[in-house]
Design a protein around this motif. Structure first.
Motif, PDB file in Angstrom:
ATOM      1  N   CYS A  32      68.355   3.331  34.745  1.00 23.93           N
ATOM      2  CA  CYS A  32      67.110   3.960  34.292  1.00 23.93           C
ATOM      3  C   CYS A  32      65.979   3.684  35.275  1.00 23.93           C
ATOM      4  O   CYS A  32      65.190   4.575  35.604  1.00 23.93           O
ATOM      5  CB  CYS A  32      66.758   3.451  32.895  1.00 23.93           C
ATOM      6  SG  CYS A  32      65.261   4.178  32.195  1.00 23.93           S
ATOM      7  N   LEU A  33      65.903   2.457  35.765  1.00 26.06           N
ATOM      8  CA  LEU A  33      64.842   2.077  36.699  1.00 26.06           C
ATOM      9  C   LEU A  33      64.954   2.854  38.009  1.00 26.06           C
ATOM     10  O   LEU A  33      63.963   3.378  38.521  1.00 26.06           O
ATOM     11  CB  LEU A  33      64.920   0.575  36.957  1.00 26.06           C
ATOM     12  CG  LEU A  33      63.854  -0.018  37.873  1.00 26.06           C
ATOM     13  CD1 LEU A  33      62.500  -0.016  37.187  1.00 26.06           C
ATOM     14  CD2 LEU A  33      64.244  -1.446  38.262  1.00 26.06           C
ATOM     15  N   LEU A  34      66.157   2.943  38.555  1.00 28.15           N
ATOM     16  CA  LEU A  34      66.359   3.649  39.824  1.00 28.15           C
ATOM     17  C   LEU A  34      66.165   5.149  39.672  1.00 28.15           C
ATOM     18  O   LEU A  34      65.623   5.814  40.558  1.00 28.15           O
ATOM     19  CB  LEU A  34      67.760   3.348  40.355  1.00 28.15           C
ATOM     20  CG  LEU A  34      68.048   1.886  40.720  1.00 28.15           C
ATOM     21  CD1 LEU A  34      69.512   1.710  41.085  1.00 28.15           C
ATOM     22  CD2 LEU A  34      67.155   1.418  41.860  1.00 28.15           C
ATOM     23  N   ARG A  35      66.616   5.687  38.553  1.00 30.83           N
ATOM     24  CA  ARG A  35      66.467   7.133  38.330  1.00 30.83           C
ATOM     25  C   ARG A  35      64.998   7.528  38.189  1.00 30.83           C
ATOM     26  O   ARG A  35      64.582   8.599  38.633  1.00 30.83           O
ATOM     27  CB  ARG A  35      67.248   7.532  37.073  1.00 30.83           C
ATOM     28  CG  ARG A  35      67.401   9.032  36.891  1.00 30.83           C
ATOM     29  CD  ARG A  35      68.353   9.370  35.761  1.00 30.83           C
ATOM     30  NE  ARG A  35      67.895   8.890  34.471  1.00 30.83           N
ATOM     31  CZ  ARG A  35      68.521   7.943  33.771  1.00 30.83           C
ATOM     32  NH1 ARG A  35      69.620   7.375  34.255  1.00 30.83           N
ATOM     33  NH2 ARG A  35      68.049   7.542  32.608  1.00 30.83           N
ATOM     34  N   ASP A  36      64.204   6.661  37.588  1.00 29.91           N
ATOM     35  CA  ASP A  36      62.779   6.961  37.415  1.00 29.91           C
ATOM     36  C   ASP A  36      61.966   6.733  38.689  1.00 29.91           C
ATOM     37  O   ASP A  36      60.812   7.168  38.767  1.00 29.91           O
ATOM     38  CB  ASP A  36      62.199   6.094  36.284  1.00 29.91           C
ATOM     39  CG  ASP A  36      62.756   6.474  34.919  1.00 29.91           C
ATOM     40  OD1 ASP A  36      63.319   7.577  34.802  1.00 29.91           O
ATOM     41  OD2 ASP A  36      62.653   5.656  33.985  1.00 29.91           O
ATOM     42  N   ASN A  37      62.552   6.032  39.654  1.00 30.66           N
ATOM     43  CA  ASN A  37      61.868   5.787  40.938  1.00 30.66           C
ATOM     44  C   ASN A  37      62.807   6.209  42.060  1.00 30.66           C
ATOM     45  O   ASN A  37      63.333   5.385  42.808  1.00 30.66           O
ATOM     46  CB  ASN A  37      61.493   4.309  41.069  1.00 30.66           C
ATOM     47  CG  ASN A  37      60.559   3.846  39.969  1.00 30.66           C
ATOM     48  OD1 ASN A  37      59.344   3.937  40.089  1.00 30.66           O
ATOM     49  ND2 ASN A  37      61.122   3.331  38.877  1.00 30.66           N
ATOM     50  N   PHE A  38      63.020   7.500  42.175  1.00 36.50           N
ATOM     51  CA  PHE A  38      64.052   8.037  43.053  1.00 36.50           C
ATOM     52  C   PHE A  38      63.516   8.183  44.478  1.00 36.50           C
ATOM     53  O   PHE A  38      63.202   9.278  44.945  1.00 36.50           O
ATOM     54  CB  PHE A  38      64.538   9.386  42.518  1.00 36.50           C
ATOM     55  CG  PHE A  38      65.913   9.763  42.981  1.00 36.50           C
ATOM     56  CD1 PHE A  38      67.040   9.267  42.337  1.00 36.50           C
ATOM     57  CD2 PHE A  38      66.099  10.610  44.048  1.00 36.50           C
ATOM     58  CE1 PHE A  38      68.306   9.605  42.752  1.00 36.50           C
ATOM     59  CE2 PHE A  38      67.360  10.955  44.481  1.00 36.50           C
ATOM     60  CZ  PHE A  38      68.469  10.453  43.829  1.00 36.50           C
ATOM     61  N   ASN A  39      63.412   7.051  45.178  1.00 36.05           N
ATOM     62  CA  ASN A  39      63.000   7.093  46.586  1.00 36.05           C
ATOM     63  C   ASN A  39      63.589   5.894  47.319  1.00 36.05           C
ATOM     64  O   ASN A  39      63.863   4.842  46.725  1.00 36.05           O
ATOM     65  CB  ASN A  39      61.475   7.117  46.717  1.00 36.05           C
ATOM     66  CG  ASN A  39      60.816   5.871  46.165  1.00 36.05           C
ATOM     67  OD1 ASN A  39      60.747   4.844  46.843  1.00 36.05           O
ATOM     68  ND2 ASN A  39      60.331   5.940  44.925  1.00 36.05           N
ATOM     69  N   VAL A  40      63.799   6.049  48.609  1.00 33.15           N
ATOM     70  CA  VAL A  40      64.489   5.046  49.418  1.00 33.15           C
ATOM     71  C   VAL A  40      63.726   3.732  49.433  1.00 33.15           C
ATOM     72  O   VAL A  40      64.322   2.648  49.335  1.00 33.15           O
ATOM     73  CB  VAL A  40      64.694   5.570  50.855  1.00 33.15           C
ATOM     74  CG1 VAL A  40      65.259   4.478  51.753  1.00 33.15           C
ATOM     75  CG2 VAL A  40      65.610   6.781  50.854  1.00 33.15           C
ATOM     76  N   HIS A  41      62.399   3.791  49.559  1.00 32.26           N
ATOM     77  CA  HIS A  41      61.598   2.571  49.657  1.00 32.26           C
ATOM     78  C   HIS A  41      61.785   1.699  48.413  1.00 32.26           C
ATOM     79  O   HIS A  41      62.005   0.484  48.527  1.00 32.26           O
ATOM     80  CB  HIS A  41      60.129   2.926  49.836  1.00 32.26           C
ATOM     81  CG  HIS A  41      59.220   1.743  49.846  1.00 32.26           C
ATOM     82  ND1 HIS A  41      59.152   0.858  50.902  1.00 32.26           N
ATOM     83  CD2 HIS A  41      58.344   1.273  48.896  1.00 32.26           C
ATOM     84  CE1 HIS A  41      58.282  -0.095  50.620  1.00 32.26           C
ATOM     85  NE2 HIS A  41      57.774   0.133  49.416  1.00 32.26           N
ATOM     86  N   PHE A  42      61.733   2.291  47.241  1.00 37.40           N
ATOM     87  CA  PHE A  42      61.853   1.507  46.013  1.00 37.40           C
ATOM     88  C   PHE A  42      63.263   0.952  45.866  1.00 37.40           C
ATOM     89  O   PHE A  42      63.446  -0.205  45.466  1.00 37.40           O
ATOM     90  CB  PHE A  42      61.493   2.369  44.802  1.00 37.40           C
ATOM     91  CG  PHE A  42      61.505   1.616  43.500  1.00 37.40           C
ATOM     92  CD1 PHE A  42      60.422   0.852  43.119  1.00 37.40           C
ATOM     93  CD2 PHE A  42      62.612   1.658  42.660  1.00 37.40           C
ATOM     94  CE1 PHE A  42      60.433   0.138  41.916  1.00 37.40           C
ATOM     95  CE2 PHE A  42      62.632   0.963  41.467  1.00 37.40           C
ATOM     96  CZ  PHE A  42      61.535   0.205  41.102  1.00 37.40           C
ATOM     97  N   TRP A  43      64.264   1.740  46.186  1.00 33.32           N
ATOM     98  CA  TRP A  43      65.643   1.278  46.065  1.00 33.32           C
ATOM     99  C   TRP A  43      65.913   0.125  47.036  1.00 33.32           C
ATOM    100  O   TRP A  43      66.628  -0.820  46.683  1.00 33.32           O
ATOM    101  CB  TRP A  43      66.614   2.430  46.314  1.00 33.32           C
ATOM    102  CG  TRP A  43      66.706   3.404  45.175  1.00 33.32           C
ATOM    103  CD1 TRP A  43      65.685   3.815  44.360  1.00 33.32           C
ATOM    104  CD2 TRP A  43      67.875   4.088  44.717  1.00 33.32           C
ATOM    105  NE1 TRP A  43      66.141   4.718  43.435  1.00 33.32           N
ATOM    106  CE2 TRP A  43      67.476   4.911  43.639  1.00 33.32           C
ATOM    107  CE3 TRP A  43      69.199   4.110  45.127  1.00 33.32           C
ATOM    108  CZ2 TRP A  43      68.382   5.731  42.956  1.00 33.32           C
ATOM    109  CZ3 TRP A  43      70.101   4.923  44.462  1.00 33.32           C
ATOM    110  CH2 TRP A  43      69.700   5.721  43.382  1.00 33.32           C
ATOM    111  N   CYS A  44      65.371   0.211  48.230  1.00 32.60           N
ATOM    112  CA  CYS A  44      65.508  -0.897  49.177  1.00 32.60           C
ATOM    113  C   CYS A  44      64.850  -2.159  48.631  1.00 32.60           C
ATOM    114  O   CYS A  44      65.368  -3.277  48.800  1.00 32.60           O
ATOM    115  CB  CYS A  44      64.888  -0.530  50.522  1.00 32.60           C
ATOM    116  SG  CYS A  44      65.829   0.668  51.493  1.00 32.60           S
TER     117      CYS A  44
END
Length: 488
Positions: A366-378
């Motif tokens: 849920c967290l990754l899907r709501d913040n779908f960008n490379v910077h946040f995932w990194c």
């Protein structure tokens, strides 16, 4: 001059070998990946069609389960080889930096030869998977012909990620085994109640499985009522309360129903239970449950197996391949992972660190899907690497392993990594009980302020919608209180 010549020769050697290997193997490796993808799609069509029908034949269910497991392994293998990080440019730069002597040519050749060897191994493994799946599809051809003889299930036209977010995943075989037990009718001469034990580790999905089975239309039509009991201990007061509730619910159900009054009694045991306690529990159930009633008892303790009259269902955690399929679908939602190879590679590493935890998968997806960008995932990936490294260095255990055993674990915060929180005992709250508003994901990944002792909540998004509460405490409070005592 020697350094420059060495670098030039190393680069020429790298390009020559890359050109040769691309002509010999890369095209073949690409073809096998494409073939595997097509075979997986064909197998997925068979599984989706089967899962949409009321299949009761146990042999068919076992064969479909084997095909489903093979599909999960195939997708995991395909994703592993497709979404490897593309570090060719970084590797070339590393060669230019690290090898500034004539030995760089030899080392470059060694590195590229190892790469070729890895491609050959990948080609062999992918081809074996293609052959295995193709053989299973051929074997399932006759199976597909029998699907039409089974009625269809009613389903809402949801996307796959919504189905996995709010429905049980990967337990169709286990669910059908329980349903077959419940719908099987004993001879009229049999007076005993059938008992099916379901055992498994904590948070493996025992209660979720039973909840989905009890929602099945065939089960609800077969029984006049379903009684749920959540038993943590079994003292005399517990037996009296169990007896009163059985009598009350049985009276209400029989008065409202024209059926034979068959009951399904679901008992969830939190602690252990001895033979004397079970005998009294079973006798009370038999006293108020009409002929044809059934009992399902769930526990994480295997000694309840001896109380069963039917084959015990032992539940295990999903395989790594099945868990990756589940996590990937939840995380990317309606997005196509093929369009985001870098994110998919990071998601695979995050899924491995979650250690097949449903709670962790739901929170992070849920967290990754709501913040779908490379910077946040990194940022999330770096945080989890540091968190697990820190936890293992202090406890020599993975935090998920401690939490699954309901032992205290240390958690860190994304926004303030210096602040540590002790995640203590976990207990269950029922729907009528008050629950805290602060969620565990708000503490780990949000900016909510915490201090001292407090409680956090995690609520399951699928039936039976259990609410789990953790007691928490910040270690700094203990340290400050200790300092105050020494100064007095």
């Amino acid at each position: 001059m020697d350094i420059l010549l060495s670098s030039v020769l190393g680069e020429l050697t790298s390009r020559s070998i890359n050109f040769f290997t691309s002509k010999v193997s890369n095209r073949t490796l690409f073809d096998v990946k494409d073939r595997l993808h097509k075979v997986l799609l064909r197998a997925q069509v068979i599984i989706d069609e089967a899962m949409g029908r009321h299949i009761t034949n146990q042999a068919m269910i076992i064969q479909l389960g084997m095909l489903r497991d093979a599909v999960h392994r195939g997708y995991y293998m395909l994703d592993t080889y497709i979404y490897q990080p593309n570090n060719e440019e970084e590797a070339k730069d590393q060669v230019m930096r690290q090898y500034s002597s004539s030995l760089s040519i030899v080392n470059s050749v060694k590195r590229l030869c190892l790469s070729c060897r890895g491609d050959r191994l990948a080609l062999k493994e992918l081809q074996e998977m293609v052959d295995n799946l193709s053989s299973m599809i051929v074997d399932a051809n006759e199976l597909v012909l029998f699907f039409t003889s089974y009625p269809r299930l009613y389903r809402q036209p949801y996307s796959m990620h919504l189905q996995l977010a709010y429905c049980m995943f990967g337990r169709q075989m286990e669910a059908q085994q329980v349903i077959n037990f419940l719908l099987h009718q004993q001879p009229n001469s049999v007076e005993e109640l059938d008992v099916m034990p379901i055992v498994g580790a904590g948070h493996v999905g025992k209660s979720t499985l039973v909840a989905h089975v009890c929602k099945d239309e065939r089960v609800r039509a077969h029984f006049s009522g379903i009684l749920y009991f959540y038993i943590q201990g079994f003292a005399d007061d517990d037996l009296a309360a169990f007896k009163d509730e059985c009598e009350l619910k049985h009276r209400n159900l029989v008065s409202k129903s024209n059926l034979e009054g068959r009951l399904l009694i679901v008992i969830e045991l939190i602690g252990d239970i001895n033979e004397d306690s079970w005998s009294r529990l079973y006798s009370t159930s038999k006293e108020y449950a009409p002929k044809g009633s059934k009992i399902i008892v769930t526990s994480r303790f295997e000694n309840i197996v001896k109380y069963g009259t039917a084959q015990t269902l032992t539940m295990k955690y999903l395989s790594h391949e099945a868990f990756w399929y589940f996590f990937k679908t939840l995380t990317f939602g309606s997005m196509d992972p093929k369009m985001h190879p870098r994110l998919t590679h990071m998601a695979m590493e995050i899924a491995r660190m979650v250690r097949r935890s449903y709670i962790g998968a739901n929170i992070l997806a849920c967290l990754l899907r709501d913040n779908f960008n490379v910077h946040f995932w990194c940022k999330i990936l770096a945080f989890m690497r540091g968190y697990h490294r820190n936890h293992f260095s202090r406890f020599y255990e993975h935090p998920c392993d401690r939490l699954n055993q309901n032992r205290p674990a240390l958690i860190m915060r994304l926004t303030t990594s210096s602040q540590e929180i002790v995640l203590g005992h976990r207990y269950q709250r029922f729907s009528e009980e008050e629950v805290p508003t602060m969620k565990i994901q708000d503490v780990m990944y949000g900016s909510v302020k915490v201090d001292g002792k407090f409680e956090v909540l995690w609520r399951s998004p699928i039936p039976p919608y259990y609410s789990y509460v953790h007691t928490c405490e910040t270690p700094e409070i203990k340290a400050r209180s200790a300092k105050r005592k020494r100064t007095i």
